[in-house]
Write a protein that holds these residues in place. Structure first.
Motif, PDB file in Angstrom:
ATOM      1  N   ARG A 169      38.826  43.380  43.652  1.00  0.00           N
ATOM      2  CA  ARG A 169      38.946  42.945  42.263  1.00  0.00           C
ATOM      3  C   ARG A 169      39.143  44.145  41.329  1.00  0.00           C
ATOM      4  O   ARG A 169      39.928  44.085  40.384  1.00  0.00           O
ATOM      5  CB  ARG A 169      37.695  42.162  41.844  1.00  0.00           C
ATOM      6  CG  ARG A 169      37.647  40.743  42.377  1.00  0.00           C
ATOM      7  CD  ARG A 169      38.792  39.909  41.832  1.00  0.00           C
ATOM      8  NE  ARG A 169      38.730  38.541  42.283  1.00  0.00           N
ATOM      9  CZ  ARG A 169      38.229  37.544  41.559  1.00  0.00           C
ATOM     10  NH1 ARG A 169      37.724  37.779  40.369  1.00  0.00           N
ATOM     11  NH2 ARG A 169      38.233  36.315  42.025  1.00  0.00           N
ATOM     12  N   SER A 200      39.279  29.979  40.497  1.00  0.00           N
ATOM     13  CA  SER A 200      40.155  31.137  40.604  1.00  0.00           C
ATOM     14  C   SER A 200      40.012  32.123  39.456  1.00  0.00           C
ATOM     15  O   SER A 200      40.629  33.182  39.486  1.00  0.00           O
ATOM     16  CB  SER A 200      41.620  30.660  40.674  1.00  0.00           C
ATOM     17  OG  SER A 200      41.802  29.749  41.743  1.00  0.00           O
ATOM     18  N   ASN A 201      39.194  31.801  38.458  1.00  0.00           N
ATOM     19  CA  ASN A 201      38.980  32.729  37.348  1.00  0.00           C
ATOM     20  C   ASN A 201      37.605  32.472  36.729  1.00  0.00           C
ATOM     21  O   ASN A 201      36.893  31.550  37.128  1.00  0.00           O
ATOM     22  CB  ASN A 201      40.091  32.591  36.301  1.00  0.00           C
ATOM     23  CG  ASN A 201      40.248  31.165  35.796  1.00  0.00           C
ATOM     24  OD1 ASN A 201      39.268  30.518  35.421  1.00  0.00           O
ATOM     25  ND2 ASN A 201      41.492  30.672  35.790  1.00  0.00           N
ATOM     26  N   SER A 202      37.256  33.287  35.776  1.00  0.00           N
ATOM     27  CA  SER A 202      35.914  33.211  35.185  1.00  0.00           C
ATOM     28  C   SER A 202      35.666  31.881  34.485  1.00  0.00           C
ATOM     29  O   SER A 202      34.569  31.319  34.555  1.00  0.00           O
ATOM     30  CB  SER A 202      35.720  34.367  34.202  1.00  0.00           C
ATOM     31  OG  SER A 202      35.835  35.603  34.864  1.00  0.00           O
ATOM     32  N   LYS A 216      40.907  42.693  38.228  1.00  0.00           N
ATOM     33  CA  LYS A 216      40.151  41.454  38.112  1.00  0.00           C
ATOM     34  C   LYS A 216      40.912  40.217  38.594  1.00  0.00           C
ATOM     35  O   LYS A 216      40.427  39.105  38.477  1.00  0.00           O
ATOM     36  CB  LYS A 216      39.688  41.219  36.661  1.00  0.00           C
ATOM     37  CG  LYS A 216      38.888  42.361  36.070  1.00  0.00           C
ATOM     38  CD  LYS A 216      37.587  42.622  36.808  1.00  0.00           C
ATOM     39  CE  LYS A 216      36.787  43.732  36.161  1.00  0.00           C
ATOM     40  NZ  LYS A 216      35.567  44.070  36.892  1.00  0.00           N
ATOM     41  N   LYS A 217      42.095  40.402  39.138  1.00  0.00           N
ATOM     42  CA  LYS A 217      42.866  39.287  39.644  1.00  0.00           C
ATOM     43  C   LYS A 217      42.756  39.232  41.159  1.00  0.00           C
ATOM     44  O   LYS A 217      42.498  40.233  41.810  1.00  0.00           O
ATOM     45  CB  LYS A 217      44.339  39.420  39.244  1.00  0.00           C
ATOM     46  CG  LYS A 217      44.589  39.368  37.738  1.00  0.00           C
ATOM     47  CD  LYS A 217      46.073  39.510  37.448  1.00  0.00           C
ATOM     48  CE  LYS A 217      46.341  39.458  35.947  1.00  0.00           C
ATOM     49  NZ  LYS A 217      47.791  39.617  35.649  1.00  0.00           N
ATOM     50  N   LYS A 251      45.106  31.848  44.254  1.00  0.00           N
ATOM     51  CA  LYS A 251      44.031  31.024  43.721  1.00  0.00           C
ATOM     52  C   LYS A 251      43.079  30.618  44.837  1.00  0.00           C
ATOM     53  O   LYS A 251      43.459  30.558  46.005  1.00  0.00           O
ATOM     54  CB  LYS A 251      44.608  29.783  43.044  1.00  0.00           C
ATOM     55  CG  LYS A 251      45.463  30.079  41.821  1.00  0.00           C
ATOM     56  CD  LYS A 251      45.974  28.807  41.171  1.00  0.00           C
ATOM     57  CE  LYS A 251      46.782  29.117  39.923  1.00  0.00           C
ATOM     58  NZ  LYS A 251      47.279  27.879  39.267  1.00  0.00           N
ATOM     59  N   GLU A 278      49.485  37.059  43.187  1.00  0.00           N
ATOM     60  CA  GLU A 278      48.223  36.590  42.615  1.00  0.00           C
ATOM     61  C   GLU A 278      47.931  35.207  43.185  1.00  0.00           C
ATOM     62  O   GLU A 278      48.738  34.288  43.057  1.00  0.00           O
ATOM     63  CB  GLU A 278      48.316  36.515  41.094  1.00  0.00           C
ATOM     64  CG  GLU A 278      47.003  36.105  40.435  1.00  0.00           C
ATOM     65  CD  GLU A 278      47.090  36.082  38.924  1.00  0.00           C
ATOM     66  OE1 GLU A 278      46.112  35.610  38.298  1.00  0.00           O
ATOM     67  OE2 GLU A 278      48.113  36.524  38.371  1.00  0.00           O
TER      68      GLU A 278
END
Length: 436
Positions: A184, A96-98, A189-190, A83, A81
């Motif tokens: 994704r 790197s995320n929502s 989603k990662k 970033k 995973e």
């Protein structure tokens, strides 16, 4: 069965040769370099070996994953995973995320909404052909707005296309979004990226073994200077050392302009189309550091003063045992054939890139740079400009027995390994069918 020659020993040529040999054809590969692999080849750097250019495998890359399994390397595939960072206005941000996306300071909340809407809409489009007629900047400005285009899309387009993005169609960004969106979905989603232990050097070693087991003849250091027809429909190949051999069929995987040069018997319209392909190339410094500079696999850069188009910290993905404990970064510059970077020598490129790297990461000291090398490739992928698909000639040329399958056939992407392998699946039947 037939006697085939495959000109070009990159991943594409190797895969074509393997598939033909599995159909019991006799196959010979001609490669101008001293080893197979092309853009997937490796480089020795200060005691360790890794890829010349950065590569990553997505969970949606089914063709690549299938080949890795076929080569018996599925147990050596690692998933990590990762970033993503953005360098904006002299500052480094994580996206790197929502939650980090929602907090991303350079973009307003409305701009973020427009960006998300654009990505969602593009992921649903099936008919990409209509996008070929629309400039990518016009399409993105319409859907994302001026702010999002200037702060996000424009830097990302420059990262892959340089200033040539202004000539590119919206089909390019559609293909990019499709690939990442599929990844994704596959990765829950990662941002899950993969690599094979040992890099593509390991893959190419196993691939070469497989070709030899299938009795494929491999000729490296063999640049072709002419391909012409003989009586009885045979195709004669001549190398720069004046070695000649005849084949039933020849499959060309080399750049389009090179095909035009060595195949004088093609029709005038074919020569015209082959020469019309504008290729993007890459100049890619790679640097070994005694320390990491960020937690991000990729840092997208929006500041125009930075000469490279992104920072790829490969050791944010791969195990540092691959690089003897050092941090490996790539600083790619995607440029067209007329860019002034091609006129610079290696020392000038190193100085320019390292000076900018020190400015971006002021905590980094010159004595922490343990190795710097540069790899270049002038022909990476065809620039997907307006109505690009109309520039392409069919895989079956006007000359009986001569076929073309090269990276220019990737109509909307940037020549990653998975798209390259898909070309074989799409065009192999054309090559193997009987000609009248």
């Amino acid at each position: 069965m037939g006697n085939f020659a495959v000109v070009g020993g990159g991943i594409l040529g190797m895969t074509i040769a393997l598939r033909l040999s599995q159909l019991n054809h006799q196959v010979t590969i001609y490669e101008s370099e001293d080893s197979l692999g092309g853009l997937a080849g490796s480089v020795r750097m200060n005691g360790c070996t890794w890829d010349r250019f950065y590569h990553v495998i997505l969970m949606s890359d089914t063709a690549t994953l299938s080949l890795i399994k076929e080569l018996g390397l599925e147990n050596e595939l690692k998933w990590v995973e990762t970033k993503t960072g953005f360098y904006v206005g002299g500052r480094l941000y994580s996206m790197s995320n929502s939650l980090e996306f929602l907090k991303f300071p350079p973009l307003s909340l409305y701009g973020k909404f427009r960006l998300g809407l654009t990505i969602l809409y593009a992921s649903k489009i099936k008919n990409w052909e209509r996008l070929e007629k629309i400039p990518v900047s016009k399409w993105l400005r319409f859907w994302s707005g001026k702010e999002t285009f200037e702060k996000i899309w424009s830097p990302l387009l420059r990262a892959k296309l340089g200033d040539m993005y202004t000539q590119t169609s919206a089909a390019f960004i559609w293909a990019t979004i499709q690939r990442m969106y599929a990844a994704r979905r596959s990765g829950l989603k990662k941002e899950m990226f993969g690599y094979v232990e040992g890099g593509y050097a390991r893959v190419l070693d196993k691939f070469t073994e497989k070709l030899i087991q299938n009795h494929v003849s491999i000729n490296c250091n063999s640049r072709i200077v002419q391909i012409e027809t003989e009586d009885m429909g045979k195709i004669r190949i001549t190398t720069e050392r004046n070695y000649q051999k005849t084949f039933d069929k020849v499959v060309l995987t080399i750049p389009s302009s090179e095909i035009s040069r060595i195949c004088p018997s093609l029709e005038e319209q074919e020569h015209k189309k082959l020469k019309s392909i504008n290729y993007m190339g890459v100049i890619c410094p790679h640097v070994l550091l005694s320390r990491p500079i960020s937690p991000y696999y990729v840092t997208n850069i929006t500041d125009s003063w930075v000469p490279f188009t992104g920072v790829i910290e490969m050791t944010a993905l791969i195990d540092k045992k691959e690089t003897n404990g050092k941090s490996l970064i790539y600083l790619p510059m995607y440029v067209n054939q007329t860019h002034t970077f091609w006129d610079l020598n290696e020392e000038q490129i190193k100085k320019q890139t390292l000076d900018s790297l020190f400015k971006m990461y002021p905590f980094l000291k010159p004595d922490e740079v343990e190795y710097t090398g540069i790899c270049k490739a002038p022909f990476v992928f065809g620039l997907p400009d307006l109505n690009y698909s109309q520039k392409l000639i069919p895989a079956k040329t006007s000359v009986k027995g001569i076929y073309i399958i090269n990276s220019s056939f990737i109509m909307n992407g940037t020549s990653n390994v998975n798209e390259t392998l898909q070309l074989v699946d799409k065009n192999l039947q054309t090559v193997t069918q009987n000609e009248k």
